[in-house]
Design a protein around this motif. Structure first.
Motif, PDB file in Angstrom:
ATOM      1  N   ALA A   1      -3.608  -6.529  -0.994  1.00  0.00           N
ATOM      2  CA  ALA A   1      -4.561  -6.929  -2.033  1.00  0.00           C
ATOM      3  C   ALA A   1      -5.219  -8.269  -1.682  1.00  0.00           C
ATOM      4  O   ALA A   1      -6.421  -8.464  -1.912  1.00  0.00           O
ATOM      5  CB  ALA A   1      -3.843  -7.037  -3.380  1.00  0.00           C
ATOM      6  N   HIS A   2      -4.424  -9.163  -1.106  1.00  0.00           N
ATOM      7  CA  HIS A   2      -4.953 -10.475  -0.724  1.00  0.00           C
ATOM      8  C   HIS A   2      -6.013 -10.323   0.366  1.00  0.00           C
ATOM      9  O   HIS A   2      -7.020 -11.047   0.386  1.00  0.00           O
ATOM     10  CB  HIS A   2      -3.803 -11.362  -0.239  1.00  0.00           C
ATOM     11  N   LYS A   3      -5.765  -9.336   1.268  1.00  0.00           N
ATOM     12  CA  LYS A   3      -6.735  -9.089   2.339  1.00  0.00           C
ATOM     13  C   LYS A   3      -8.044  -8.541   1.747  1.00  0.00           C
ATOM     14  O   LYS A   3      -9.146  -8.911   2.181  1.00  0.00           O
ATOM     15  CB  LYS A   3      -6.139  -8.083   3.331  1.00  0.00           C
ATOM     16  N   ALA A   4      -7.905  -7.669   0.770  1.00  0.00           N
ATOM     17  CA  ALA A   4      -9.097  -7.074   0.144  1.00  0.00           C
ATOM     18  C   ALA A   4      -9.799  -8.067  -0.780  1.00  0.00           C
ATOM     19  O   ALA A   4     -11.032  -8.137  -0.798  1.00  0.00           O
ATOM     20  CB  ALA A   4      -8.694  -5.830  -0.637  1.00  0.00           C
ATOM     21  N   TRP A   5      -9.014  -8.801  -1.565  1.00  0.00           N
ATOM     22  CA  TRP A   5      -9.574  -9.769  -2.518  1.00  0.00           C
ATOM     23  C   TRP A   5      -8.858 -11.110  -2.306  1.00  0.00           C
ATOM     24  O   TRP A   5      -7.764 -11.317  -2.864  1.00  0.00           O
ATOM     25  CB  TRP A   5      -9.356  -9.293  -3.954  1.00  0.00           C
ATOM     26  N   PRO A   6      -9.412 -12.026  -1.541  1.00  0.00           N
ATOM     27  CA  PRO A   6      -8.711 -13.276  -1.200  1.00  0.00           C
ATOM     28  C   PRO A   6      -8.265 -14.102  -2.405  1.00  0.00           C
ATOM     29  O   PRO A   6      -7.346 -14.917  -2.280  1.00  0.00           O
ATOM     30  CB  PRO A   6      -9.753 -14.036  -0.369  1.00  0.00           C
ATOM     31  N   ASP A   7      -8.888 -13.901  -3.559  1.00  0.00           N
ATOM     32  CA  ASP A   7      -8.490 -14.674  -4.748  1.00  0.00           C
ATOM     33  C   ASP A   7      -7.114 -14.266  -5.279  1.00  0.00           C
ATOM     34  O   ASP A   7      -6.500 -14.992  -6.073  1.00  0.00           O
ATOM     35  CB  ASP A   7      -9.516 -14.475  -5.873  1.00  0.00           C
ATOM     36  N   VAL A   8      -6.665 -13.066  -4.874  1.00  0.00           N
ATOM     37  CA  VAL A   8      -5.365 -12.596  -5.373  1.00  0.00           C
ATOM     38  C   VAL A   8      -4.278 -13.179  -4.473  1.00  0.00           C
ATOM     39  O   VAL A   8      -4.256 -12.925  -3.267  1.00  0.00           O
ATOM     40  CB  VAL A   8      -5.297 -11.050  -5.356  1.00  0.00           C
ATOM     41  N   PRO A   9      -3.356 -13.991  -5.049  1.00  0.00           N
ATOM     42  CA  PRO A   9      -2.325 -14.620  -4.214  1.00  0.00           C
ATOM     43  C   PRO A   9      -1.249 -13.614  -3.770  1.00  0.00           C
ATOM     44  O   PRO A   9      -1.064 -12.570  -4.408  1.00  0.00           O
ATOM     45  CB  PRO A   9      -1.731 -15.684  -5.142  1.00  0.00           C
ATOM     46  N   ILE A  10      -0.548 -13.946  -2.698  1.00  0.00           N
ATOM     47  CA  ILE A  10       0.541 -13.061  -2.225  1.00  0.00           C
ATOM     48  C   ILE A  10       1.802 -13.411  -3.016  1.00  0.00           C
ATOM     49  O   ILE A  10       2.676 -14.150  -2.561  1.00  0.00           O
ATOM     50  CB  ILE A  10       0.771 -13.209  -0.706  1.00  0.00           C
ATOM     51  N   LEU A  11       1.857 -12.888  -4.201  1.00  0.00           N
ATOM     52  CA  LEU A  11       3.016 -13.104  -5.067  1.00  0.00           C
ATOM     53  C   LEU A  11       3.545 -11.734  -5.484  1.00  0.00           C
ATOM     54  O   LEU A  11       2.778 -10.766  -5.569  1.00  0.00           O
ATOM     55  CB  LEU A  11       2.603 -13.893  -6.313  1.00  0.00           C
ATOM     56  N   PRO A  12       4.858 -11.624  -5.742  1.00  0.00           N
ATOM     57  CA  PRO A  12       5.420 -10.275  -6.016  1.00  0.00           C
ATOM     58  C   PRO A  12       4.786  -9.581  -7.217  1.00  0.00           C
ATOM     59  O   PRO A  12       4.538  -8.393  -7.164  1.00  0.00           O
ATOM     60  CB  PRO A  12       6.909 -10.545  -6.238  1.00  0.00           C
ATOM     61  N   VAL A  13       4.536 -10.334  -8.314  1.00  0.00           N
ATOM     62  CA  VAL A  13       3.925  -9.707  -9.490  1.00  0.00           C
ATOM     63  C   VAL A  13       2.417  -9.972  -9.406  1.00  0.00           C
ATOM     64  O   VAL A  13       1.854 -10.799 -10.120  1.00  0.00           O
ATOM     65  CB  VAL A  13       4.548 -10.271 -10.793  1.00  0.00           C
ATOM     66  N   TRP A  14       1.760  -9.231  -8.514  1.00  0.00           N
ATOM     67  CA  TRP A  14       0.367  -9.526  -8.185  1.00  0.00           C
ATOM     68  C   TRP A  14      -0.626  -8.713  -9.025  1.00  0.00           C
ATOM     69  O   TRP A  14      -1.770  -9.135  -9.202  1.00  0.00           O
ATOM     70  CB  TRP A  14       0.104  -9.240  -6.699  1.00  0.00           C
ATOM     71  N   LEU A  15      -0.192  -7.567  -9.527  1.00  0.00           N
ATOM     72  CA  LEU A  15      -1.146  -6.656 -10.177  1.00  0.00           C
ATOM     73  C   LEU A  15      -1.825  -7.284 -11.401  1.00  0.00           C
ATOM     74  O   LEU A  15      -3.056  -7.221 -11.521  1.00  0.00           O
ATOM     75  CB  LEU A  15      -0.445  -5.340 -10.532  1.00  0.00           C
ATOM     76  N   PRO A  16      -1.062  -7.937 -12.338  1.00  0.00           N
ATOM     77  CA  PRO A  16      -1.753  -8.557 -13.480  1.00  0.00           C
ATOM     78  C   PRO A  16      -2.733  -9.645 -13.030  1.00  0.00           C
ATOM     79  O   PRO A  16      -3.788  -9.823 -13.637  1.00  0.00           O
ATOM     80  CB  PRO A  16      -0.610  -9.177 -14.294  1.00  0.00           C
ATOM     81  N   LEU A  17      -2.373 -10.357 -11.946  1.00  0.00           N
ATOM     82  CA  LEU A  17      -3.267 -11.408 -11.435  1.00  0.00           C
ATOM     83  C   LEU A  17      -4.527 -10.779 -10.841  1.00  0.00           C
ATOM     84  O   LEU A  17      -5.638 -11.315 -10.988  1.00  0.00           O
ATOM     85  CB  LEU A  17      -2.556 -12.245 -10.369  1.00  0.00           C
TER      86      LEU A  17
ATOM     87  N   PHE B   1     -15.012  -6.638 -10.093  1.00  0.00           N
ATOM     88  CA  PHE B   1     -15.043  -5.245 -10.546  1.00  0.00           C
ATOM     89  C   PHE B   1     -15.947  -4.414  -9.631  1.00  0.00           C
ATOM     90  O   PHE B   1     -17.014  -4.857  -9.238  1.00  0.00           O
ATOM     91  CB  PHE B   1     -15.561  -5.188 -11.984  1.00  0.00           C
ATOM     92  N   GLY B   2     -15.515  -3.235  -9.286  1.00  0.00           N
ATOM     93  CA  GLY B   2     -16.285  -2.343  -8.419  1.00  0.00           C
ATOM     94  C   GLY B   2     -15.510  -1.053  -8.195  1.00  0.00           C
ATOM     95  O   GLY B   2     -14.512  -0.796  -8.893  1.00  0.00           O
ATOM     96  N   ILE B   3     -15.945  -0.273  -7.216  1.00  0.00           N
ATOM     97  CA  ILE B   3     -15.279   1.015  -6.954  1.00  0.00           C
ATOM     98  C   ILE B   3     -13.843   0.786  -6.489  1.00  0.00           C
ATOM     99  O   ILE B   3     -12.916   1.473  -6.911  1.00  0.00           O
ATOM    100  CB  ILE B   3     -16.082   1.820  -5.909  1.00  0.00           C
ATOM    101  N   ALA B   4     -13.684  -0.183  -5.574  1.00  0.00           N
ATOM    102  CA  ALA B   4     -12.343  -0.475  -5.066  1.00  0.00           C
ATOM    103  C   ALA B   4     -11.421  -0.901  -6.215  1.00  0.00           C
ATOM    104  O   ALA B   4     -10.244  -0.520  -6.255  1.00  0.00           O
ATOM    105  CB  ALA B   4     -12.419  -1.574  -4.018  1.00  0.00           C
ATOM    106  N   TYR B   5     -11.941  -1.675  -7.176  1.00  0.00           N
ATOM    107  CA  TYR B   5     -11.182  -2.104  -8.362  1.00  0.00           C
ATOM    108  C   TYR B   5     -10.742  -0.871  -9.153  1.00  0.00           C
ATOM    109  O   TYR B   5      -9.566  -0.738  -9.524  1.00  0.00           O
ATOM    110  CB  TYR B   5     -12.080  -3.008  -9.218  1.00  0.00           C
ATOM    111  N   LEU B   6     -11.691   0.032  -9.383  1.00  0.00           N
ATOM    112  CA  LEU B   6     -11.387   1.235 -10.166  1.00  0.00           C
ATOM    113  C   LEU B   6     -10.342   2.101  -9.467  1.00  0.00           C
ATOM    114  O   LEU B   6      -9.404   2.608 -10.098  1.00  0.00           O
ATOM    115  CB  LEU B   6     -12.659   2.055 -10.393  1.00  0.00           C
TER     116      LEU B   6
END
Lengths: 539, 348
Positions: free
Chosen positions: A217-233, A240-245
């Motif tokens: 996820a960090h590779k796809a969206w750099p703003d998302v940190p590499i933390l275990p509970v990453w999905l809510p972040l 938002f886009g197709i990849a998000y959906l």
């Protein structure tokens, strides 16, 4: 008001109303029993206290290191949800494992069955009861989630999303525990199995879906940190886009819904009698799961970089192979033919040929698994070909990867399905069939390598590796060596497995047809004997 | 097919039997648990299903209550096939298994309300009239708010009985309902069964306690090694047994010729207000009396040939001799005698 929407809303309210007016009897009874148990509030209190102390201690340690408050808040939030996940992953299955096994051990199970409640009603009641209990645990932990707000770094939306995710995972954990509980008759066995599997798999799943997927996820969206509970972040930080959906909405929901549905169908099948229809639900699940899995893998193949197609295809084809093998083992306890009860119900309710085809019966189930396996591998291979064709530089390696992995995946899946069908038609024990098939599969996977190693030592030639071609683990070798002495034996071997599988499936189907004829003959004989039998004899 | 099976004769021609079993076979692994079992149970009867441990009673009962599918044969409950019409059979049957469990952490009322909901018994709002009726019938009303965990075995057995009555089944299948109960609870259960029969219920009863069965059952089936060896009303079975004994002559294995059959004897216990030697002299003089031996508590055990008329003649002789007879009872009850003789293999 939109005329098309109104009936839908009404029907939804109707369903909710029905749930409130006529709640599941098992749910109500289990809640009454839990309320009198006394230990539930103490367990919730202990869990809350333990998690609070851990979170506060870690907060103190981090603060003493002079880290910015926002980072402390984020770290505490991560620690809290990780601990909460552990509680859900361990307690959820155990609470659910208690349900059906306890009824069987306490000899109350038969009384429930004879009330006329259907297996699905019982499963739903048990699920809701266990889910309510675990939801209470989560609710008990909720106040601790407020601690990170003292420091900042996390938003209310992220916390709410974290809890929503926890509730979804709880549903999966409860469904898993219920499925295990429905398979065993001893409460102790149910608790040990669920706890063992939870302890074993929880860290693996946490690492894979936590850190592993966070890195992607960090590779796809750099703003998302590499933390275990990453999905809510990710929900709050990814654009938002197709990849998000696809990857943040469809994929998580599907990856929770499909296993949860499987556990539900497995529970219903295990709660049903041997003469009942235990196949239709699982077959429906298999078809939908196969479509979802294949679609997800096709999207992954289409999105991957063309230069990486050979390696990526190996990975997705292996995932599909694992799924099809699982399906082959899942249907190993299929009855030879549908029981008299099922056939009578079909006739009375005028079931269509398609509905009957999805019902019990060895021949039709084997055909379904083989057809779906072929369709899935063909679709995946076609998608990969489509992706790599415009790139000539990679086409040879990519083609080899597609042929090799598709060939071995399809060939060996067909072989295992055929072998299961053949053995099942001659063996009354489903577990016997599974054990023999696993033993044969392990032997095919490992023995050729042992022989190839010995031959290599004796002949001192690289070509000796071709002896390992019968093993389905030979596919990566074809890709790495890329010589005729590995390619040709590989093609011969996976074609051979495919052909043997089809022949075995045909033998199994023929035996099933014989069984149908024998059953019809026995029924006719009984009818004839009853017709000629004298009425109860008077002295 | 077992040609020697004795089918009950008390089902009227044309009437739908409560239970109809024909050529029932069942196998566990390589062991035939049931072999060609056939019998009928008429509506409104209390039917005793007896046999030694491992005879196949519980297997038959589980098939009747749809918990087990028969491997071969026909089993019908009020005309519904247990293999096909499972739901219909379950609506007609109330099954109380042997050593069944109960939910401990609920009250009696909550327990019954749960099953009333599970059976989908119609209720008026939150009022469970059927629960009240079942509690009243089983005398549990005063315990309605008591936790099940705190109840005695006898009371729990009553609770089970109340549970199987909730959906008003026409047939009750009770597997060892009096096992593990104290004498008072057994008597209460027996009285309850008679009350249920008076309400028109058919009761299929499996029990080891023959003395208690004898008091309530109308007909029996005796099962041994998976086969019904005798079935029908007790009096008719007894008559058949004595008829067979009188006409069967054993064969001498040395000469291969018929030898005179031993006399079919019966035994009766007499209690007389007189010295035992005086009574013995009077009785032994009667031509049908074979022996007189002292029994417990001043009784005399008299072995004789004949039927009830012989007993009447004994009493009359003693009365004519000025000896007061204060008690006459068979040494064994009829059902015990039938069971012992039938399971000895005399009918096979």
């Amino acid at each position: 008001m939109n005329a098309g929407v109104a009936p839908t809303v009404r029907s939804r309210l109707g369903l909710l109303g029905a749930f409130i007016r006529d709640p599941n009897a098992i749910w109500i009874r289990e809640m009454r029993q839990s309320a009198r148990a006394g230990r539930t509030p103490w367990l919730i209190f202990a869990a809350t206290l333990l998690v609070s102390l851990t979170v506060c201690s870690l907060g103190g340690i981090v603060v003493s290191a002079h880290v910015s408050p926002a980072k402390v808040g984020l770290a505490l939030s991560q620690v809290f949800f990780s601990l909460a996940w552990s509680v859900v992953a361990l307690v959820g299955p155990v609470v659910a494992a208690n349900s059906v096994a306890a009824e069987r051990e306490g000899r109350t199970w038969e009384a429930i069955l004879l009330t006329g409640m259907t297996p699905s009603e019982i499963a739903r009641g048990k699920f809701v009861a266990a889910y309510t209990t675990i939801a209470l645990y989560i609710a008990g932990l909720a106040p601790i989630a407020a601690v990170p707000f003292l420091f900042g770094g996390t938003t209310a939306t992220e916390v709410i999303l974290g809890f929503a995710l926890l509730m979804l995972l709880a549903a999966l954990a409860v469904a898993f525990g219920l499925a295990v509980s429905s398979m065993v008759s001893s409460l102790r066995a149910a608790l040990v199995v669920t706890l063992l599997l939870s302890v074993l798999f929880s860290p693996i799943l946490f690492s894979t879906f936590g850190f592993g997927f966070a890195a992607i996820a960090h590779k796809a969206w750099p703003d998302v940190p590499i933390l275990p509970v990453w999905l809510p972040l990710a929900y709050t930080r990814a654009p938002f886009g197709i990849a998000y959906l696809v990857f943040l909405m469809a994929a998580p929901l599907t990856s929770i819904a499909i296993p949860a549905w499987f556990f539900y169908e497995l529970t219903v099948a295990n709660l049903s009698g041997t003469a009942d229809d235990r196949s239709t639900g699982l077959k429906r699940w298999f078809v939908v799961a196969a479509i979802a899995t294949t679609s997800f893998l096709v999207v992954a193949v289409l999105l991957v970089d063309r230069t990486d197609i050979d390696g990526a295809y190996g990975l997705v084809a292996t995932m599909l192979f694992t799924f099809t093998l699982f399906a082959a083992f899942l249907f190993a306890d299929e009855p030879l033919v549908a029981s008299k009860r099922v056939r009578t119900h079909w006739a009375r309710r005028r079931r269509t040929a398609l509905t009957r085809w999805f019902g019990p019966g060895l021949g039709r189930t084997t055909t379904l698994v083989i057809l779906i396996t072929h369709a899935s591998f063909t679709t995946l291979a076609a998608a990969a070909l489509l992706r790599c064709m415009p790139y000539p530089g990679a086409s040879q390696k990519a083609l080899l990867s597609i042929v090799s992995f598709t060939g071995y995946g399809l060939g060996f899946s067909t072989f295992v399905t055929g072998l299961n069908s053949f053995l099942r038609s001659r063996n009354s024990s489903a577990w016997g069939v599974r054990i023999i098939t696993i033993a044969v599969s392990m032997a095919i996977a490992l023995l050729p390598w042992a022989v190839a190693a010995i031959a290599g030592v004796i002949t001192q030639q690289d070509r000796a590796i071709a002896i390992a071609a019968p093993s389905f683990t030979f596919a990566p070798v074809v890709l790495s060596v890329r010589k005729a002495y590995t390619i040709l034996p590989a093609i011969a071997c996976f074609t051979g497995w495919w052909f043997i599988g089809l022949v075995l499936a045909l033998f199994g189907a023929r035996r099933a047809r014989t069984a149908i004829a024998e059953q019809a003959n026995m029924a006719a004989q009984l009818d004839a004997s009853l017709a000629h039998a004298s009425p109860p004899r008077a002295e | 097919m077992n040609d020697q099976v004795e089918l009950p004769i008390n089902v009227e021609p044309g009437a739908v039997p409560a239970i109809r079993v024909r050529h029932l076979w069942h196998r566990f692994g390589r062991f035939d648990v049931l072999r060609d079992v056939s019998f009928d149970v008429a509506q409104g009867q209390i039917f005793g299903f007896i046999g030694p441990n491992g005879a196949g009673k519980t297997t038959t009962i589980r098939i009747l209550s749809t918990l087990l599918e028969p491997m071969a044969g026909l089993v019908e409950v009020l005309g519904y096939d247990v293999t096909i019409d499972t739901d219909a059979v379950r609506r007609q049957v109330g099954y109380m298994p042997d050593h069944a469990g109960v939910y401990e952490r609920v009250t009696v009322r909550e327990y019954l309300e749960f099953f009333a909901d599970a059976y989908r018994v119609p209720t008026a709002g939150t009022t469970y009239a059927v629960v009240d009726a079942a509690m009243e019938l089983t005398d549990l009303t005063r315990l309605c708010d008591k936790l099940v965990a705190t109840m005695s075995k006898g009371m729990k057995q009553r609770l089970q009985l109340a549970r199987v009555l909730l959906h008003d089944p026409k047939i009750l299948i009770l597997d060892e309902p009096a096992s593990d109960l104290d004498p008072r609870a057994r008597i209460e259960i027996r009285d309850l069964l008679q009350e249920l029969r008076s309400m028109g219920k058919t009761i299929f009863l499996s029990s080891h306690i023959l003395t208690e069965l004898a008091d309530v059952v109308d007909a029996v089936a005796i099962l041994e090694r998976g086969q019904v060896i005798v079935a029908g009303p007790i009096s008719e079975i007894a008559q058949r047994l004595s008829d067979r004994q009188s006409v069967t002559s054993p064969i001498d294995p040395l000469t291969n010729t018929n030898v005179p059959a031993p006399e079919p004897t019966r035994t009766v216990k007499l209690r007389v207000l007189a010295a035992q030697n005086v009574v013995t002299q009077v009785l032994i003089a009667l031509p049908f009396v074979r022996s007189v031996t002292p029994g417990a508590m001043g009784t005399l055990i008299v072995t004789f040939v004949g039927d009830d008329h012989a007993i009447a003649a004994m009493v009359q002789s003693l009365a004519q001799g000025g000896l007061s007879v204060v008690g006459v009872e068979p040494e064994r009850n009829e059902l015990e005698r039938i069971f012992l003789e039938a399971t000895r293999g005399e009918l096979q």
